[in-house]
Design a protein around this motif. Structure first.
Motif, PDB file in Angstrom:
ATOM      1  N   ALA A  28      42.977  64.948  19.496  1.00  0.00           N
ATOM      2  CA  ALA A  28      43.962  65.125  18.424  1.00  0.00           C
ATOM      3  C   ALA A  28      45.386  65.106  18.972  1.00  0.00           C
ATOM      4  N   GLY A  32      48.045  62.355  18.054  1.00  0.00           N
ATOM      5  CA  GLY A  32      49.288  62.850  17.469  1.00  0.00           C
ATOM      6  C   GLY A  32      50.514  62.329  18.202  1.00  0.00           C
ATOM      7  N   PHE A  35      50.924  58.735  17.291  1.00  0.00           N
ATOM      8  CA  PHE A  35      51.372  58.653  15.903  1.00  0.00           C
ATOM      9  C   PHE A  35      52.843  59.024  15.787  1.00  0.00           C
ATOM     10  N   THR A  97      55.621  62.096   8.606  1.00  0.00           N
ATOM     11  CA  THR A  97      54.384  62.414   9.321  1.00  0.00           C
ATOM     12  C   THR A  97      53.445  63.210   8.428  1.00  0.00           C
ATOM     13  N   ALA A  98      53.968  64.234   7.772  1.00  0.00           N
ATOM     14  CA  ALA A  98      53.137  65.065   6.901  1.00  0.00           C
ATOM     15  C   ALA A  98      52.561  64.248   5.748  1.00  0.00           C
ATOM     16  N   VAL A 101      49.778  61.920   7.157  1.00  0.00           N
ATOM     17  CA  VAL A 101      48.586  62.706   7.487  1.00  0.00           C
ATOM     18  C   VAL A 101      47.874  63.149   6.216  1.00  0.00           C
ATOM     19  N   TYR A 102      48.642  63.599   5.225  1.00  0.00           N
ATOM     20  CA  TYR A 102      48.020  64.068   3.985  1.00  0.00           C
ATOM     21  C   TYR A 102      47.329  62.932   3.233  1.00  0.00           C
ATOM     22  N   MET A 105      44.616  61.026   5.712  1.00  0.00           N
ATOM     23  CA  MET A 105      43.568  61.783   6.380  1.00  0.00           C
ATOM     24  C   MET A 105      43.031  62.938   5.542  1.00  0.00           C
TER      25      MET A 105
END
Length: 156
Positions: A28, A32, A35, A97-98, A101-102, A105
């Protein structure tokens, strides 16, 4: 009485490493970091130019001078300068990023898990209906046998 030997720190550390969570965490972190490079490129290549349509292309240049003289940049700067453009750039990076990811993922995984849970509940509900039906049939058979025995005893 025998005392139980406490596991050593080394044994505890080996057990921790063997759980598998450490490998998942390492993967991860690596993903990360990769990413983060992508998000930073999007901010610098797309967001900053959009903001640059209004002002400068580099958000780091947006600042506010609290105490004069605000001249120079970096370590050579004099006065008190608030670099709010840097904060804005970091905030945009975080929000992007948030969001990624939301939406890529967390949301798909939540939908997938809810579908699995619904299938599991439906399967349990079907098994429960089948079990209840079998129980009712067995009760009817028992009642019929009791009724036959009762009528058979009356003849004797």
């Amino acid at each position: 009485m025998s005392k139980k030997k406490e596991p050593s720190i080394w044994e505890g550390f080996k057990a921790f490493l063997m759980r598998g969570n450490v490998v998942d965490l390492a993967v991860a972190v690596v993903i990360g970091a990769a990413f983060t490079n992508i998000v930073n490129s999007v901010v610098k290549g797309v967001i900053n130019p959009l903001v640059g349509a209004v002002g400068t292309k580099n958000l780091d240049h947006y600042s506010y001078c609290l105490q004069d003289p605000c001249t120079g940049s970096g370590d050579a700067a004099t006065g008190i300068t608030i670099m709010w453009g840097s904060v804005l750039g970091a905030t945009l990076s975080f929000v992007i990023t948030a969001a990624v990811v939301y939406f890529l993922m967390v949301l798909p995984m939540a939908k997938y898990l809810s579908r699995l849970e619904a299938r599991r509940k439906a399967k349990e509900g079907t098994q429960e209906v089948i079990e209840v039906t079998e129980l009712e049939v067995l009760k009817e058979i028992r009642d019929a046998l009791v009724a036959q025995r009762g009528s058979g005893h009356d003849r004797e």
